[in-house]
Design an enzyme around this catalytic site. Structure first.
Site, PDB file in Angstrom:
ATOM      1  N   LYS A  27       0.820  -1.217   0.000  1.00  0.00           N
ATOM      2  CA  LYS A  27       0.000   0.000   0.000  1.00  0.00           C
ATOM      3  C   LYS A  27       0.854   1.267   0.000  1.00  0.00           C
ATOM      4  CE  LYS A  27      -3.475  -0.412  -0.541  1.00  0.00           C
ATOM      5  NZ  LYS A  27      -4.065  -0.705  -1.879  1.00  0.00           N
ATOM      6  N   GLY A  28       2.047   1.147  -0.556  1.00  0.00           N
ATOM      7  CA  GLY A  28       2.919   2.315  -0.641  1.00  0.00           C
ATOM      8  C   GLY A  28       2.882   2.979  -2.004  1.00  0.00           C
ATOM      9  N   THR A  77       3.246   0.711  -5.035  1.00  0.00           N
ATOM     10  CA  THR A  77       4.091  -0.121  -5.894  1.00  0.00           C
ATOM     11  C   THR A  77       3.502  -0.286  -7.300  1.00  0.00           C
ATOM     12  OG1 THR A  77       3.051  -2.148  -5.030  1.00  0.00           O
ATOM     13  CG2 THR A  77       5.086  -1.405  -3.962  1.00  0.00           C
ATOM     14  N   ALA A 124     -11.168   6.080  -0.733  1.00  0.00           N
ATOM     15  CA  ALA A 124     -11.245   6.932   0.453  1.00  0.00           C
ATOM     16  C   ALA A 124     -11.044   6.085   1.713  1.00  0.00           C
ATOM     17  CB  ALA A 124     -12.590   7.639   0.502  1.00  0.00           C
TER      18      ALA A 124
END
Length: 315
Positions: free
Chosen positions: A72-73, A75, A281
């Site tokens: 969740k960076g 990638t 969101a």
């Protein structure tokens, strides 16, 4: 060519297509292929290895670069943006070779078979975000190639925790399965639940220490995931320089999509955006709980900054 590579990454449901043009080999790539050949001979039982070479000069080869994380960076965004470069050949899906035992036992021949066909001048890239936080992966990657160039993309740890939860939440919602609120994961006995896996994944300095046991810092390029979202081009320029690629990607390859709320890609007149699952969101979280999260990460973030000799604009 860049348009094709981007399409190959984005349209993961399409079958793999073999490139159609021949590019002259380089001494460096010839040396890499020789090393790969010898490595396969050593690791394949009874020398039962196979080089998958196409008649047009393309072949499947071990990656020279791996996007190791973080989950969740950003990638997927990084891989798709990098694939705009004509000298990048990207694996379509997460391979999970080094962190999944069933895959690792299949050996390097299986790993190569998961790679795209590429030309001699191209860099093959695969991305599996779980690599960064898996303790056994750094040594395994090093054993395969101690000269590997690694890409690590990081976001504000607190935001990454919320994104981690959001992904799992939506996966359950799509299956019409109930899922606890984020507060139920973040709070335990009135205190922050530091055993929550999403929090542990955001303790970057712990995982980075493990990688630095095997790879020098100049072999690991850290991409600022928060800046990549807001202004992708400068971050991709840095990646091009790290991988010693000619500057081919430019600012015109990115445009802001007001409807989606993030940058999309443009190449040779074709426009593509990340999958609808990206940019979701986050759930509303009590301000006091967020402050607890920020406070918890303050010291680990400081240790990480000292470890890599660089600071980030995190809470």
């Amino acid at each position: 060519m860049a348009a094709f590579l981007l399409g190959a990454v984005l349209l993961v449901v399409q079958p793999q297509i073999v490139p159609s043009r021949l590019v002259i080999n380089s001494k460096a790539q010839t040396s890499f292929q020789s090393v790969q050949r010898e490595l396969l001979k050593k690791t394949s039982p009874k020398n039962d290895f196979k080089e998958n070479i196409h008649s047009n000069g393309s072949c499947q080869q071990l990656p020279q670069t791996i996007i190791i994380g973080v989950r969740k960076g950003g990638t997927r965004a990084l891989l798709e943006m990098l694939s705009l470069h004509p000298d990048i050949a990207a694996a379509e899906s997460e391979v999970h070779f080094f962190d999944w035992e069933d895959h690792y036992r299949n050996g390097l021949q299986w790993y190569i078979n998961q790679m795209p066909f590429s030309y001699p001048n191209q860099i093959t890239v695969e991305k599996t975000p779980a690599y960064f936080t898996s303790p056994k992966v750094p040594e395994r990657v090093y054993s395969m190639n101690p000269s590997m160039r690694l890409l690590l993309i990081l976001r504000d740890p607190s935001e990454r925790v919320l994104s981690d939860y959001t992904q799992v939440l939506y996966n359950h919602m799509q299956k019409h399965k109930p899922y606890p609120s984020i507060e139920q994961f973040l709070i335990k006995d009135g205190e922050l639940n530091v055993d929550y896996k999403a929090i542990n994944r955001s303790l970057y300095y712990i995982h980075m220490q493990n990688w630095l046991k095997y790879f020098p810092l100049d072999h690991i390029h850290i991409v600022d995931g928060d800046k990549l979202i807001k202004d992708p081009f400068p971050e991709i320029e840095k990646v091009e320089r790290f991988l010693k690629l000619s500057p081919q990607i430019n600012a015109s390859n990115f445009y802001f999509n007001k409807t989606k709320g993030f940058y999309c890609l443009r190449d040779s007149g074709r426009e593509r955006c990340l999958h609808e699952s990206k940019g979701r969101a986050h759930p509303q979280v009590d301000t006091r709980l967020l402050e607890k999260l920020h406070e918890y990460f303050h010291e680990p973030n400081k240790k990480f900054f000292e470890l890599v000799g660089r600071t980030f604009d995190w809470h």
